[in-house]
Design a protein around this motif. Structure first.
Motif, short mmCIF file in Angstrom:
data_model
loop_
_atom_site.label_atom_id
_atom_site.label_comp_id
_atom_site.label_asym_id
_atom_site.label_seq_id
_atom_site.Cartn_x
_atom_site.Cartn_y
_atom_site.Cartn_z
N LYS A 92 0.79 -1.24 -0.05
CA LYS A 92 -0.04 -0.04 0.09
C LYS A 92 0.77 1.25 -0.20
N VAL A 93 0.58 2.28 -0.93
CA VAL A 93 1.39 3.49 -0.92
C VAL A 93 0.63 4.64 -0.66
N ILE A 94 -0.64 4.46 -0.46
CA ILE A 94 -1.52 5.59 -0.56
C ILE A 94 -2.25 5.54 0.96
#
Length: 95
Positions: A92-94
């Motif tokens: 997950k990057v956001i």
């Protein structure tokens, strides 16, 4: 055309660049050299010379654009570090 400090400052602002005083003076000199060189080109006699449309004599090889499945889902997922049944799993990057 005369390149001034004001032109460089305005252009740098529009390009979101910043220069110290030394670099700004160098930029004025360099841009003035470029403008002078382009002005020098105006002296060249181009009468009877056809305009250059492209830099290459190569011809594009167009092909029909056809969609096809080249790689099965199983083969694509085979080397995936993480997978979830039919999908790649990524961090997950956001938030």
């Amino acid at each position: 055309m005369k390149i001034t400090k004001e032109i460089v400052t305005k252009t740098a602002h529009l390009a979101r660049l910043s220069f110290n005083e030394k670099d700004e003076r160098q930029m004025v000199e360099d841009l003035q050299k470029m403008v002078d060189w382009v002005d020098k080109l105006k002296e060249v006699d181009t009468e009877g010379v056809a305009p250059l449309i492209g830099m290459s004599t190569e011809i594009n090889a167009f092909r029909e654009d056809m969609a096809s499945n080249q790689l099965s889902r199983e083969k694509a997922l085979k080397n995936a570090p993480r997978q979830d049944s039919e999908y790649f799993r990524v961090p997950k990057v956001i938030n």
